[in-house]
Design a protein around this motif. Sequence first.
Motif, PDB file in Angstrom:
ATOM      1  N   ARG A 112      59.534 -24.635  19.559  1.00 14.25           N
ATOM      2  CA  ARG A 112      60.227 -23.819  20.574  1.00 14.25           C
ATOM      3  C   ARG A 112      60.665 -22.460  20.023  1.00 14.25           C
ATOM      4  O   ARG A 112      60.438 -22.150  18.875  1.00 14.25           O
ATOM      5  N   TYR A 329      53.340 -31.892  27.238  1.00 14.12           N
ATOM      6  CA  TYR A 329      54.765 -31.535  27.285  1.00 14.12           C
ATOM      7  C   TYR A 329      55.176 -30.568  26.170  1.00 14.12           C
ATOM      8  O   TYR A 329      56.274 -30.078  26.144  1.00 14.12           O
ATOM      9  N   LEU A 330      54.227 -30.321  25.239  1.00 14.33           N
ATOM     10  CA  LEU A 330      54.509 -29.359  24.169  1.00 14.33           C
ATOM     11  C   LEU A 330      53.693 -28.069  24.330  1.00 14.33           C
ATOM     12  O   LEU A 330      53.588 -27.272  23.416  1.00 14.33           O
ATOM     13  N   LYS A 331      53.119 -27.888  25.509  1.00  9.82           N
ATOM     14  CA  LYS A 331      52.258 -26.729  25.757  1.00  9.82           C
ATOM     15  C   LYS A 331      53.056 -25.424  25.620  1.00  9.82           C
ATOM     16  O   LYS A 331      54.210 -25.341  25.993  1.00  9.82           O
ATOM     17  N   ARG A 332      52.394 -24.403  25.067  1.00  8.16           N
ATOM     18  CA  ARG A 332      53.046 -23.105  24.860  1.00  8.16           C
ATOM     19  C   ARG A 332      52.979 -22.264  26.130  1.00  8.16           C
ATOM     20  O   ARG A 332      51.998 -22.325  26.881  1.00  8.16           O
ATOM     21  N   GLU A 333      54.012 -21.474  26.343  1.00 11.76           N
ATOM     22  CA  GLU A 333      54.079 -20.581  27.500  1.00 11.76           C
ATOM     23  C   GLU A 333      54.284 -19.157  27.001  1.00 11.76           C
ATOM     24  O   GLU A 333      54.641 -18.930  25.861  1.00 11.76           O
ATOM     25  N   ALA A 338      59.479 -22.097  25.497  1.00  6.50           N
ATOM     26  CA  ALA A 338      58.255 -22.705  24.946  1.00  6.50           C
ATOM     27  C   ALA A 338      57.282 -21.655  24.411  1.00  6.50           C
ATOM     28  O   ALA A 338      56.093 -21.920  24.263  1.00  6.50           O
ATOM     29  N   TRP A 343      53.844 -23.796  16.064  1.00 17.12           N
ATOM     30  CA  TRP A 343      55.169 -24.364  15.791  1.00 17.12           C
ATOM     31  C   TRP A 343      55.059 -25.214  14.537  1.00 17.12           C
ATOM     32  O   TRP A 343      53.986 -25.774  14.248  1.00 17.12           O
TER      33      TRP A 343
END
Length: 481
Positions: A112, A329-333, A338, A343
């Motif tokens: 994050r 659910y850990l996808k980057r934005e 996020a 990471w």
Amino acid sequence: MNSSSLDPENWEDFRASSHRALDLLIDFLQKIRERKAWEEPPKKVRAQFQAPLPREGRDFSDLIDVFFEHMAPYAQGNLHPLFMGWVNGAGTPIGAVAELLAAGLNTNCGGRHHIGLEVEKQITLWMAEAFDFPRDSSGVFVTGTSMANFLAVLIARYRAGGLALKTQGLHQSVHRFVAYTSQDAHSSIARAMDAAGLGRESLRLMATDSQGAMHLDHLRARVAQDRQAGCVPFLLVGTAGSVERGAVDPLRELAHFAQQEDLWFHVDGAFGAWAYLSTKLKPLLTGLERADSLAFDFHKWAQVPYDAGFLLVRDARCHYETFATQDPYLKRESRGLAQGEVWPHDLGIDLSRGFRALKTWFTFQAYGRDRLVATFENMCLHAQALAHLIESSSFFELRSPVVLNILCFGFKKPLLMFDERALVLTLQEEGYVIPSLTLLEGRPVIRCAFVNHRTTSQDIPTIMDYLEKAYLRLEQQEPFI
Ligand SMILES: *Cc1c(COP(=O)(O)O)cnc(C)c1O
């Protein structure tokens, strides 16, 4: 109580108790020299830790008393200047407070978009600079060098076996992947080979010379032999400071050989890598800067409180690809929390991880590189000073040359009833001076590792005095012949 919050009901009481805890801790650290290095936890004290799980809470202030009465006095002893066992760092008071601050923020540094990751990236940049790695190298905090070595084996395996091996595992592979290190290498490398599914026997242990450095001829011959037998050599692990005696492999030659043979070149520099920062010691480690990956600890020589290991990797892409996953659910934005490309959890096995970078940042900022380097140099000087006394003693002799900060020695003439083990165990029980043991060529040797920034040159004759007196006491118990 209807609130489920675990915050203090009375912040002022909590503040007072916490200040008292911090004061007691600072007193403990300030007066560390006045205590024995080690005291065995008495049975009665240990028995307290076999109680059933408490159903109801207890007063925080009472718990602080339990800590200072029944835990702190029976800790491991590595804070103490006369502790030389194994290879254990001493930490610093500043590092301890930094750890408290990190716990206060309770950030999850798995990923994050927050400041914890920026601090970790700062440490990676510093380490790339310190070890002459490219600026775009990648780095990741782990528990210790054992874990860093394991990640390095996985990255090297990925480089050799690619995506097919990553997805299908070794049983689909026709190749027998083999790796090379010296017989003085740390056992975590064999364990990593095992955990990576490659098998311990696929790690070839090369013989070492009298200084504990890997024999190049053996390495050359073994790689040629393995290739002939149809094996696929993929990894070469060099050691910068072996755990037994501080030995250093010929890193420049190993780097050259690894390049020629297209092997991943990993260096285990758990504590010894730090010698590279000293202009005096650096020549010993030439070639380290050519490694594909470098594992080392902040918690040993660099005095950051446990635990803080690190892996630095030259090829950031290969590092990333080895571990990267695709969890939705850990996808980057591109905006919000996020954000970010890589990471830390993409660079290893852990997802949730603490803010180890903070205590490391505080340590380097508070002391600066030069002061830390001076402590590394001092530790090597202490080892040489003690070696000097050992060599002129009538009771002891060196069993291996001193390369860095570790010395191994034994009795000059053997006693009938007692060996080096008896001397070390007796000293540990007395608790004033703490060496440890190892085996060299199958014989027990006394091992002193200088890793503690609190040890001074005046401590060296004191240590010698304890050693000689312990020897004399054993000698007195010998039968007359
Ligand atoms: C201490 C050490 C290790 C293991 O490191 P941990 O931080 O204890 O996991 C590996 N290699 C060498 C040379 C060491 O000295």
